[in-house]
Design a protein around this motif. Structure first.
Motif, PDB file in Angstrom:
ATOM      1  N   MET A 260       0.815  -1.200   0.000  1.00 27.93           N
ATOM      2  CA  MET A 260       0.000   0.000   0.000  1.00 27.93           C
ATOM      3  C   MET A 260       0.861   1.267   0.000  1.00 27.93           C
ATOM      4  N   THR A 261       1.951   1.243   0.770  1.00 30.94           N
ATOM      5  CA  THR A 261       2.845   2.397   0.814  1.00 30.94           C
ATOM      6  C   THR A 261       3.486   2.644  -0.545  1.00 30.94           C
ATOM      7  N   ARG A 262       3.853   1.555  -1.225  1.00 32.81           N
ATOM      8  CA  ARG A 262       4.494   1.682  -2.529  1.00 32.81           C
ATOM      9  C   ARG A 262       3.529   2.212  -3.589  1.00 32.81           C
ATOM     10  N   THR A 263       2.280   1.747  -3.549  1.00 29.21           N
ATOM     11  CA  THR A 263       1.328   2.125  -4.595  1.00 29.21           C
ATOM     12  C   THR A 263       0.470   3.328  -4.224  1.00 29.21           C
ATOM     13  N   GLN A 264       0.341   3.604  -2.906  1.00 31.99           N
ATOM     14  CA  GLN A 264      -0.550   4.671  -2.469  1.00 31.99           C
ATOM     15  C   GLN A 264       0.177   5.727  -1.637  1.00 31.99           C
ATOM     16  N   GLY A 265       1.486   5.790  -1.761  1.00 27.51           N
ATOM     17  CA  GLY A 265       2.258   6.751  -0.975  1.00 27.51           C
ATOM     18  C   GLY A 265       1.812   8.185  -1.184  1.00 27.51           C
ATOM     19  N   ARG A 266       1.468   8.528  -2.423  1.00 28.30           N
ATOM     20  CA  ARG A 266       1.019   9.888  -2.725  1.00 28.30           C
ATOM     21  C   ARG A 266      -0.249  10.227  -1.970  1.00 28.30           C
ATOM     22  N   ASN A 267      -1.196   9.289  -1.953  1.00 31.99           N
ATOM     23  CA  ASN A 267      -2.453   9.539  -1.254  1.00 31.99           C
ATOM     24  C   ASN A 267      -2.251   9.612   0.261  1.00 31.99           C
ATOM     25  N   LEU A 268      -1.342   8.810   0.788  1.00 28.47           N
ATOM     26  CA  LEU A 268      -1.040   8.872   2.220  1.00 28.47           C
ATOM     27  C   LEU A 268      -0.496  10.255   2.594  1.00 28.47           C
ATOM     28  N   ALA A 381     -10.842  13.429   4.713  1.00 24.94           N
ATOM     29  CA  ALA A 381     -11.335  14.312   3.655  1.00 24.94           C
ATOM     30  C   ALA A 381     -10.894  13.869   2.270  1.00 24.94           C
ATOM     31  N   VAL A 382      -9.746  13.212   2.181  1.00 19.47           N
ATOM     32  CA  VAL A 382      -9.258  12.778   0.871  1.00 19.47           C
ATOM     33  C   VAL A 382      -9.042  11.264   0.806  1.00 19.47           C
ATOM     34  N   THR A 383      -9.571  10.520   1.778  1.00 21.77           N
ATOM     35  CA  THR A 383      -9.379   9.066   1.735  1.00 21.77           C
ATOM     36  C   THR A 383     -10.185   8.414   0.621  1.00 21.77           C
ATOM     37  N   ALA A 384     -11.112   9.167   0.020  1.00 19.84           N
ATOM     38  CA  ALA A 384     -11.815   8.625  -1.143  1.00 19.84           C
ATOM     39  C   ALA A 384     -10.851   8.391  -2.299  1.00 19.84           C
ATOM     40  N   ASN A 385      -9.651   8.982  -2.208  1.00 19.40           N
ATOM     41  CA  ASN A 385      -8.651   8.751  -3.250  1.00 19.40           C
ATOM     42  C   ASN A 385      -8.183   7.312  -3.286  1.00 19.40           C
ATOM     43  N   PHE A 386      -8.273   6.620  -2.139  1.00 20.11           N
ATOM     44  CA  PHE A 386      -7.778   5.247  -2.083  1.00 20.11           C
ATOM     45  C   PHE A 386      -8.724   4.304  -2.812  1.00 20.11           C
ATOM     46  N   PRO A 387      -8.193   3.398  -3.630  1.00 24.05           N
ATOM     47  CA  PRO A 387      -9.035   2.324  -4.168  1.00 24.05           C
ATOM     48  C   PRO A 387      -9.646   1.530  -3.022  1.00 24.05           C
ATOM     49  N   ALA A 388     -10.750   0.860  -3.294  1.00 24.53           N
ATOM     50  CA  ALA A 388     -11.500   0.190  -2.229  1.00 24.53           C
ATOM     51  C   ALA A 388     -10.630  -0.755  -1.395  1.00 24.53           C
ATOM     52  N   LYS A 389      -9.753  -1.522  -2.035  1.00 21.00           N
ATOM     53  CA  LYS A 389      -8.982  -2.521  -1.307  1.00 21.00           C
ATOM     54  C   LYS A 389      -7.965  -1.913  -0.348  1.00 21.00           C
ATOM     55  N   TYR A 390      -7.615  -0.647  -0.554  1.00 20.43           N
ATOM     56  CA  TYR A 390      -6.633   0.012   0.312  1.00 20.43           C
ATOM     57  C   TYR A 390      -7.266   0.972   1.324  1.00 20.43           C
ATOM     58  N   THR A 393      -6.954   0.191   5.467  1.00 20.45           N
ATOM     59  CA  THR A 393      -5.623   0.456   6.013  1.00 20.45           C
ATOM     60  C   THR A 393      -5.178   1.874   5.712  1.00 20.45           C
ATOM     61  N   GLY A 394      -5.501   2.376   4.527  1.00 18.23           N
ATOM     62  CA  GLY A 394      -5.093   3.719   4.150  1.00 18.23           C
ATOM     63  C   GLY A 394      -5.693   4.783   5.045  1.00 18.23           C
ATOM     64  N   ALA A 395      -6.971   4.637   5.386  1.00 16.40           N
ATOM     65  CA  ALA A 395      -7.612   5.624   6.262  1.00 16.40           C
ATOM     66  C   ALA A 395      -6.975   5.621   7.640  1.00 16.40           C
ATOM     67  N   ALA A 396      -6.639   4.425   8.149  1.00 10.32           N
ATOM     68  CA  ALA A 396      -6.012   4.327   9.474  1.00 10.32           C
ATOM     69  C   ALA A 396      -4.638   4.988   9.481  1.00 10.32           C
ATOM     70  N   LEU A 397      -3.811   4.669   8.492  1.00 10.22           N
ATOM     71  CA  LEU A 397      -2.458   5.224   8.459  1.00 10.22           C
ATOM     72  C   LEU A 397      -2.468   6.718   8.148  1.00 10.22           C
ATOM     73  N   THR A 398      -3.411   7.169   7.336  1.00 16.15           N
ATOM     74  CA  THR A 398      -3.535   8.602   7.070  1.00 16.15           C
ATOM     75  C   THR A 398      -3.818   9.358   8.355  1.00 16.15           C
ATOM     76  N   SER A 399      -4.726   8.828   9.164  1.00 13.38           N
ATOM     77  CA  SER A 399      -5.031   9.450  10.450  1.00 13.38           C
ATOM     78  C   SER A 399      -3.812   9.459  11.358  1.00 13.38           C
ATOM     79  N   ASP A 400      -3.094   8.329  11.421  1.00 13.81           N
ATOM     80  CA  ASP A 400      -1.893   8.246  12.255  1.00 13.81           C
ATOM     81  C   ASP A 400      -0.859   9.294  11.845  1.00 13.81           C
ATOM     82  N   LEU A 401      -0.623   9.401  10.546  1.00 14.92           N
ATOM     83  CA  LEU A 401       0.390  10.331  10.051  1.00 14.92           C
ATOM     84  C   LEU A 401      -0.045  11.784  10.251  1.00 14.92           C
ATOM     85  N   ALA A 402      -1.334  12.052  10.100  1.00  9.33           N
ATOM     86  CA  ALA A 402      -1.830  13.413  10.302  1.00  9.33           C
ATOM     87  C   ALA A 402      -1.621  13.850  11.753  1.00  9.33           C
TER      88      ALA A 402
END
Length: 451
Positions: A260-268, A381-390, A393-402
């Protein structure tokens, strides 16, 4: 909002284990037929977030009012508070690791077991702080234990991600997503008001000696009790078969973090920075002013906490209004507008904080109102950018990093800069958060247009 539906627990109270493929046994712990409405999901989000924020603010207030004297008596008040804020930041550093570790537990066993273990760890870490010996009785070991328990809180907060906010965002009606998004954010002002009320009463009713000896421990016991109640309230929803079905339909399952980090790093990155103004302001109206007043003002701490509680109540109103505004103009437009207003507000920080009680009260009122309006739409606010399968996990890590980038070190940086260089540097710090938010939202918009 849907009416509340009753739930039935098995008579033995056991939590059956399950395989990583289906988790069928655990999913039927509270199995029921029927539809889970967005309103029911929202209730689970509010309960979970309110309990977590209460824990959060109990520790934050103790970091200012208690820990410098109890664990760092060998330093002056300023240095002791700065050291206390260093340990405060440990939870934000540990949070992403907790998310990753507990995602693995969910994949191997079940989301119910993950949530139960995470909240038990949170409760144990919080209650453990209440029993900690002081520096005078245990020496440096007391500071080490405090640090370990703070890390435990961070790991547990990362592990307590239940997917409810993402599920709520996907289940809410298209024209009401801003409204449902703000519901979980109400946990912040509610948690602050309860924690502030406890500390305000204790500092007013007890002598300074009694408060620092035993009074400060009471809120941590209360936090443990609230965690237990929140655990069962959330399990009642999370462990239903319908909840599992909804998650499965929307592919809200843990995914490989490396992939997910490799493919969705920009969105994170965009997700972590988009609400940076709100997260930076979060601690600059809650934790920082309390530390500034305790160090450099003769104001009553109890009365100042009451003023902050009034501000938090206004923030709660702002959170609700943000939902109405976002549904009318869009969540990202709302965040961008509030980032601009926070940038303007940052320029008045020195004047207001140096303006006596009236200026400080205006700072709190305006700051909390802006916080409520912006924080109400800050989550996902921008987690809709993540494809469904990510997305799970993407929403959780985005919150952590924010939280880590925007808020984790905010009290330490703000107090350190203001004490050594002046309050103008707090303005620069807050302004930088607003600029980063605007840049991230603009980049997100540009990438959407290009894609």
């Amino acid at each position: 909002m849907a009416t509340t539906t009753s739930y039935a627990f098995p008579t033995n109270g056991a939590l059956p284990s399950s395989s990583s493929s289906n988790s069928n046994s655990a999913r039927h712990i509270n199995a029921r037929d029927g539809h889970i409405a967005p309103g029911e999901i929202a209730i689970g989000v509010v309960i979970g977030r309110a309990s977590e924020y209460f824990d959060f603010f109990v520790y934050a207030m103790a970091s200012v009012l208690v820990f410098p004297s109890v664990f760092f008596p060998f330093k002056d008040a300023l240095q002791g508070t700065l050291y206390s804020f260093v340990i405060f930041a440990f939870a934000f550093l540990a949070r992403p690791f907790g998310t990753i570790a507990f995602m693995a537990i969910q994949k191997r066993f079940s989301r119910e077991l993950k949530l139960m273990l995470a909240l038990l760890l949170l409760g144990a870490s919080t209650a453990g702080i209440a029993f900690l010996p002081t520096y005078e009785s245990l020496g440096v070991a007391s500071i080490i234990l405090l640090s370990l328990l703070r890390i435990g809180q961070g790991v547990a907060l990362g592990g307590s991600w239940d997917g409810l906010p993402s599920l709520l965002a996907l289940s809410a009606p298209q024209h009401r997503r801003g409204w449902y998004a703000m519901l979980g954010q109400l946990g912040a002002p509610v948690g602050f008001i309860v924690a502030g009320g406890l500390f305000s009463y204790l500092t007013y009713a007890l002598s300074a000696e009694d408060f620092l000896s035993w009074g400060w421990r009471y809120p941590f016991f209360v936090a443990f009790a609230i965690n237990v109640v929140a655990l069962f309230a959330r399990l009642r929803l999370v462990s239903t078969a319908e909840y599992s079905r909804l998650l499965d339909e929307r592919e809200l399952e843990p995914t490989n973090v490396v992939e997910m980090t490799r493919t969705q790093g920009r969105n994170l990155l965009i997700g972590a920075l988009a609400a940076l103004a709100s997260y930076a302001l979060f601690h600059l109206v809650t934790v920082f002013p309390l530390s500034w007043i305790s160090l450099y003002s003769l104001r009553s701490i109890s009365e100042f906490l009451v003023m902050q509680m009034i501000g938090a109540a206004l923030a709660a109103v702002g959170v609700v209004i943000s939902g109405l505004v976002a549904d009318r103009v869009g969540r990202r437009t709302t965040l961008g507008t509030l980032a601009c207003l926070i940038a303007v507000f940052s320029g008045f920080v020195p004047m207001l904080m140096n303006g006596g009680e009236l200026g400080q009260n205006i700072f709190l009122i305006l700051g909390f109102i802006l916080l409520g309006l912006s924080y109400g739409q800050a989550a996902g606010a921008v987690t809709a950018n993540f494809p469904a399968k990510y997305r799970y996990t993407g929403a959780a890590l985005t919150s952590d990093l924010a939280w880590l980038v925007g808020a984790g070190f905010a009290p330490l940086v703000a107090l350190g800069l203001s004490a050594h260089f002046g309050l103008a540097y707090v303005s620069i710090y807050l302004l930088s958060g607003a600029v980063c938010s605007l840049a991230a939202l603009s980049l997100n918009r540009a990438l959407e247009i290009r894609d």
